[in-house]
Write an enzyme that holds these catalytic residues in place. Structure first.
Site, PDB file in Angstrom:
ATOM      1  N   LYS A  66       0.840  -1.198   0.000  1.00  0.00           N
ATOM      2  CA  LYS A  66       0.000   0.000   0.000  1.00  0.00           C
ATOM      3  C   LYS A  66       0.875   1.249   0.000  1.00  0.00           C
ATOM      4  O   LYS A  66       0.698   2.146  -0.803  1.00  0.00           O
ATOM      5  CB  LYS A  66      -0.923  -0.040   1.233  1.00  0.00           C
ATOM      6  CG  LYS A  66      -1.819   1.161   1.354  1.00  0.00           C
ATOM      7  CD  LYS A  66      -2.816   1.014   2.484  1.00  0.00           C
ATOM      8  CE  LYS A  66      -3.545   2.335   2.696  1.00  0.00           C
ATOM      9  NZ  LYS A  66      -4.536   2.283   3.757  1.00  0.00           N
TER      10      LYS A  66
ATOM     11  N   GLU B 297      10.432  -4.624   4.727  1.00  0.00           N
ATOM     12  CA  GLU B 297      10.560  -6.026   4.305  1.00  0.00           C
ATOM     13  C   GLU B 297      10.246  -6.179   2.816  1.00  0.00           C
ATOM     14  O   GLU B 297      10.994  -6.797   2.062  1.00  0.00           O
ATOM     15  CB  GLU B 297       9.580  -6.912   5.100  1.00  0.00           C
ATOM     16  CG  GLU B 297       9.882  -7.040   6.580  1.00  0.00           C
ATOM     17  CD  GLU B 297       9.207  -5.969   7.418  1.00  0.00           C
ATOM     18  OE1 GLU B 297       8.847  -4.888   6.876  1.00  0.00           O
ATOM     19  OE2 GLU B 297       9.040  -6.204   8.628  1.00  0.00           O
TER      20      GLU B 297
ATOM     21  N   GLY C 133      -4.937  -1.786   4.886  1.00  0.00           N
ATOM     22  CA  GLY C 133      -4.116  -2.912   4.425  1.00  0.00           C
ATOM     23  C   GLY C 133      -4.772  -4.260   4.680  1.00  0.00           C
ATOM     24  O   GLY C 133      -4.882  -5.107   3.791  1.00  0.00           O
ATOM     25  N   ARG C 134      -5.241  -4.470   5.906  1.00  0.00           N
ATOM     26  CA  ARG C 134      -5.797  -5.787   6.260  1.00  0.00           C
ATOM     27  C   ARG C 134      -7.189  -6.002   5.665  1.00  0.00           C
ATOM     28  O   ARG C 134      -7.753  -7.083   5.777  1.00  0.00           O
ATOM     29  CB  ARG C 134      -5.797  -5.968   7.777  1.00  0.00           C
ATOM     30  CG  ARG C 134      -6.492  -4.862   8.541  1.00  0.00           C
ATOM     31  CD  ARG C 134      -6.153  -4.923  10.025  1.00  0.00           C
ATOM     32  NE  ARG C 134      -6.687  -3.782  10.763  1.00  0.00           N
ATOM     33  CZ  ARG C 134      -6.057  -2.629  10.912  1.00  0.00           C
ATOM     34  NH1 ARG C 134      -4.883  -2.436  10.344  1.00  0.00           N
ATOM     35  NH2 ARG C 134      -6.605  -1.656  11.618  1.00  0.00           N
TER      36      ARG C 134
ATOM     37  N   GLU D  16      -4.972  -6.689  14.680  1.00  0.00           N
ATOM     38  CA  GLU D  16      -4.447  -5.366  14.312  1.00  0.00           C
ATOM     39  C   GLU D  16      -5.567  -4.323  14.384  1.00  0.00           C
ATOM     40  O   GLU D  16      -5.325  -3.154  14.635  1.00  0.00           O
ATOM     41  CB  GLU D  16      -3.831  -5.397  12.899  1.00  0.00           C
ATOM     42  CG  GLU D  16      -2.925  -4.211  12.620  1.00  0.00           C
ATOM     43  CD  GLU D  16      -2.069  -4.371  11.362  1.00  0.00           C
ATOM     44  OE1 GLU D  16      -0.884  -4.743  11.479  1.00  0.00           O
ATOM     45  OE2 GLU D  16      -2.583  -4.127  10.258  1.00  0.00           O
TER      46      GLU D  16
ATOM     47  N   HIS E  57      -5.771 -32.883  17.490  1.00  0.00           N
ATOM     48  CA  HIS E  57      -4.625 -33.668  17.950  1.00  0.00           C
ATOM     49  C   HIS E  57      -3.494 -32.764  18.411  1.00  0.00           C
ATOM     50  O   HIS E  57      -2.349 -33.187  18.489  1.00  0.00           O
ATOM     51  CB  HIS E  57      -4.157 -34.598  16.826  1.00  0.00           C
ATOM     52  CG  HIS E  57      -5.193 -35.635  16.495  1.00  0.00           C
ATOM     53  ND1 HIS E  57      -5.277 -36.844  17.157  1.00  0.00           N
ATOM     54  CD2 HIS E  57      -6.233 -35.606  15.625  1.00  0.00           C
ATOM     55  CE1 HIS E  57      -6.299 -37.531  16.670  1.00  0.00           C
ATOM     56  NE2 HIS E  57      -6.911 -36.804  15.752  1.00  0.00           N
TER      57      HIS E  57
ATOM     58  N   LYS F  29       9.060  -0.720  14.431  1.00  0.00           N
ATOM     59  CA  LYS F  29       9.672  -0.378  13.136  1.00  0.00           C
ATOM     60  C   LYS F  29      10.749   0.682  13.320  1.00  0.00           C
ATOM     61  O   LYS F  29      11.819   0.598  12.729  1.00  0.00           O
ATOM     62  CB  LYS F  29       8.600   0.187  12.177  1.00  0.00           C
ATOM     63  CG  LYS F  29       7.685  -0.847  11.553  1.00  0.00           C
ATOM     64  CD  LYS F  29       6.762  -0.155  10.529  1.00  0.00           C
ATOM     65  CE  LYS F  29       5.576  -1.021  10.165  1.00  0.00           C
ATOM     66  NZ  LYS F  29       4.568  -0.326   9.361  1.00  0.00           N
TER      67      LYS F  29
HETATM   68  O1  F6P Z   1       2.294  -4.277   9.888  1.00  0.00           O
HETATM   69  C1  F6P Z   1       1.869  -2.989   9.648  1.00  0.00           C
HETATM   70  C2  F6P Z   1       1.319  -2.785   8.276  1.00  0.00           C
HETATM   71  O2  F6P Z   1       1.231  -1.420   8.093  1.00  0.00           O
HETATM   72  C3  F6P Z   1      -0.015  -3.476   8.034  1.00  0.00           C
HETATM   73  O3  F6P Z   1      -1.073  -2.758   8.508  1.00  0.00           O
HETATM   74  C4  F6P Z   1       0.009  -3.641   6.563  1.00  0.00           C
HETATM   75  O4  F6P Z   1      -0.927  -4.574   6.153  1.00  0.00           O
HETATM   76  C5  F6P Z   1       1.428  -4.082   6.337  1.00  0.00           C
HETATM   77  O5  F6P Z   1       2.167  -3.318   7.269  1.00  0.00           O
HETATM   78  C6  F6P Z   1       1.961  -3.895   4.954  1.00  0.00           C
HETATM   79  O6  F6P Z   1       1.926  -2.569   4.550  1.00  0.00           O
HETATM   80  P1  F6P Z   1       2.122  -2.147   3.032  1.00  0.00           P
HETATM   81  O7  F6P Z   1       1.030  -2.756   2.229  1.00  0.00           O
HETATM   82  O8  F6P Z   1       2.099  -0.661   3.026  1.00  0.00           O
HETATM   83  O9  F6P Z   1       3.458  -2.681   2.578  1.00  0.00           O
END
Ligand code: F6P
Length: 568
Positions: free
Chosen positions: A213, A219, A273-274, A360, A391, A516
């Site tokens: 987003k 990452e 995002g979620r 979240e 199990h 972060k």
């Molecule tokens: O973990 C925090 C967060 O901002 C989530 O809310 C989001 O889904 C994820 O990181 C990934 O964010 P982006 O889509 O901006 O890479």
């Protein structure tokens, strides 16, 4: 201006608090013998049955929960969400994931502008692009068709699409459309995840979709640079244009990264995002794998629940009922966790997705107006497909802690198996467990019953089950793309209902920021120590000790390395 009014100060909340004492005097064994009560706790909508008769609740409890909903202005809040008001006040955004699956002719406004045409512009673009990739008219730099897709993304840019992909993989119709194609997800910044993803793949036949987003997530961006290096190394830098596309709200950063903006698929700030699986975040990778027609069915399923959620009365409204019951379990009965137990292997990634959607969204400590809450919000969500969970952790659920359980079952298996001579077919065997577990939890087994069975005296305490452990059942008539969309939307809205009742902002996530920013400080230190030999400074004793140890034991890591990619 901040308002200090909290839901816990209202009379309906206090009434429910007092009502807990009444409920403590009941046992599910008795509650389940009241057929009228049980009948009133069965709700059906468009191929989905919800049975909540095994909740520690009476008809009176449910009425009291409706009163709580009224005190929390639940109906009004739902309407404000659908009307595109900026209910995510800390980010000053509307919350319109429902617009992502609205029919083409729907009108849903954000800031006075109908967003549905924008949604469909992107959907049409995805349809066109995915068809070109699938039919081989969009090929890689060496002219080969792109049969493998790696979607890079994390959190909401990963978990929802992974859940839907996993659920579709074994659907006969979807799997037919996916023949000869492969979809993988690269989420973790751990280089092992890179290694696992590229093992056995050639860049020549691989399309990388960078999903973020913000297009700033550490990452995702490092993984994107890593796969860009993997493509460039083998095919040259100009190949990137053919082998990398992006999904983002930040098209400027997409272009800066080196991806042609024509190959970028947009979404908008009003998609959290979620809550983004129905945007290009999920629709692009899933359309590449299964074709747009399957994904459209998925969107229609979600949309059916959106309409139900916004229009059904609370007594018949599945997400509302689920949300209210979760609030009852967390805030009044004091159960801090919830187990999500799908009796379908296809739903194995459902609980991990809902963990983010729920935890979240609702793991908050202050009200939407910033007032510290004197009660807990959110719950600890976890789960595994039945019967695997049986199990594993069910021992604790049966005889240890009380954990309200969601049992999710499917009438028609995606992959039926019949064996001659077996007592039941394989899906019936699975479903025998689905039907048995909720009653085992509710009824338990008494010492008297064990005595009648001549169980040895010293084993009676160990073999006794107290019962009275709440659960609910959701039965889906099948598990195709449409139902998967329905299931997703039910849980998304349930989580929103909980947040609306608790009076929190379920659509921001400030709690992820601190870690972060501390990681940024560590990253700087690692760089300074590796490249200039600087000692570890500015951290507490414990972190300094561990960081120093880490650096000492990895002193063979080159300070200014040449690109090295995994070799498995
Ligand atoms: O973990 C925090 C967060 O901002 C989530 O809310 C989001 O889904 C994820 O990181 C990934 O964010 P982006 O889509 O901006 O890479």
């Amino acid at each position: 201006m901040a308002s200090s009014a909290l839901i816990c100060d209202t009379q309906p909340w206090k009434n429910l608090k007092a009502h807990v004492e009444d409920i403590k005097k009941t046992h599910l064994r008795d509650l389940l013998s009241d057929t009228e009560r049980c009948n009133s706790m069965m709700v059906e909508f468009d191929g989905i049955v919800l049975d909540y008769s095994r909740q520690q609740a009476t008809v009176d409890t449910v009425d009291k929960l409706y009163n709580l909903a009224e005190a929390a202005h639940l109906q009004e809040k739902i309407h404000r969400m659908f009307n595109g008001e900026r209910i995510n006040s800390t980010e000053n955004r509307s919350v319109l994931h429902v617009a992502l699956r609205a029919p083409r002719n729907a009108v849903i406004n954000s800031d006075g502008k109908n967003v549905v045409p924008d949604v469909w512009n992107v959907l049409d673009k995805i349809k066109e692009f995915s068809e070109r990739v699938r039919n081989g008219s969009w090929v890689g730099a060496t002219g080969k068709p792109l049969t493998n897709v790696i979607a890079i993304g994390i959190g909401g840019s990963f978990l929802g699409p992974l859940f839907v992909h996993t659920a579709l993989q074994t659907d006969p119709e979807a799997s037919r459309f996916a023949k000869g194609r492969q979809l993988q997800f690269l989420a973790n910044v751990d280089p092992i995840d890179v290694a696992k993803n590229i093992a056995g793949l050639s860049p020549e036949t691989t399309l990388v979709v960078v999903v973020s987003k913000t297009f700033t997530t550490a990452e995702t961006m490092l993984n994107a640079r890593t796969l860009r290096a993997w493509i460039s190394k083998e095919l040259g830098p100009s190949a990137v244009a053919k082998h990398m596309v992006a999904v983002s709200t930040n098209l400027t950063l997409v272009e800066k990264f080196g991806i042609d903006p024509n190959n970028a698929f947009a979404f908008w700030d009003w998609v959290g995002g979620r809550y983004s699986v129905c945007s290009a975040v999920g629709v692009l990778p899933l359309s590449l794998q299964y074709g747009f027609s399957i994904v459209e069915k998925f969107l229609k399923g979600a949309s059916s629940i959106d309409q139900h959620f916004s229009s059904a009365s609370f007594e018949k409204n599945i997400p509302v009922l689920l949300g209210l019951l979760s609030v009852w379990n967390v805030s009044f009965l004091g159960y801090p966790a919830r187990a999500i137990l799908p009796y379908s292997q296809a739903l194995e990634k459902f609980a991990p997705h809902i963990q983010q959607v729920s935890m979240e969204s609702n793991g908050k400590g202050v009200s939407i107006d910033g007032v510290p809450l004197p009660f807990e919000t959110g719950e600890i969500d976890f789960g595994e497909p039945g019967t695997n969970g049986q199990h594993s952790f069910y021992q604790l659920i049966h005889q240890g802690r009380v954990i309200p359980c969601d049992f999710i079952g499917v009438v028609k298996s995606q992959q039926p198996v019949y064996l001659e001579g077996e007592v039941v077919n394989n899906h019936d065997e699975l479903m025998s467990n689905f039907f048995a577990q909720p009653d085992a939890l509710a009824y338990g087994k008494t010492a008297e019953q064990l005595q009648k069975e001549n169980v040895q005296q010293h084993l009676i305490p160990h073999k006794t089950f107290s019962g009275n452990r709440p659960s609910l059942c959701i039965l889906l008539s099948s598990l195709d793309a449409y139902r998967i969309g329905q299931l997703l939307a039910i849980y998304e809205h349930r989580v929103a209902v909980q947040g609306f009742i608790w009076g929190i902002n379920s659509f921001d996530q400030w709690g992820v920021e601190l870690g972060k920013s501390l990681a940024t400080q560590v990253r700087k230190q690692l760089n300074a120590s590796r490249t200039k030999g600087e000692p570890v400074e500015g951290f507490n004793f414990s972190t300094t000790t561990m960081l120093t140890r880490y650096l000492e034991e990895s002193s063979d890591v080159p300070a200014n390395p040449q690109t090295l990619l995994p070799r498995i």
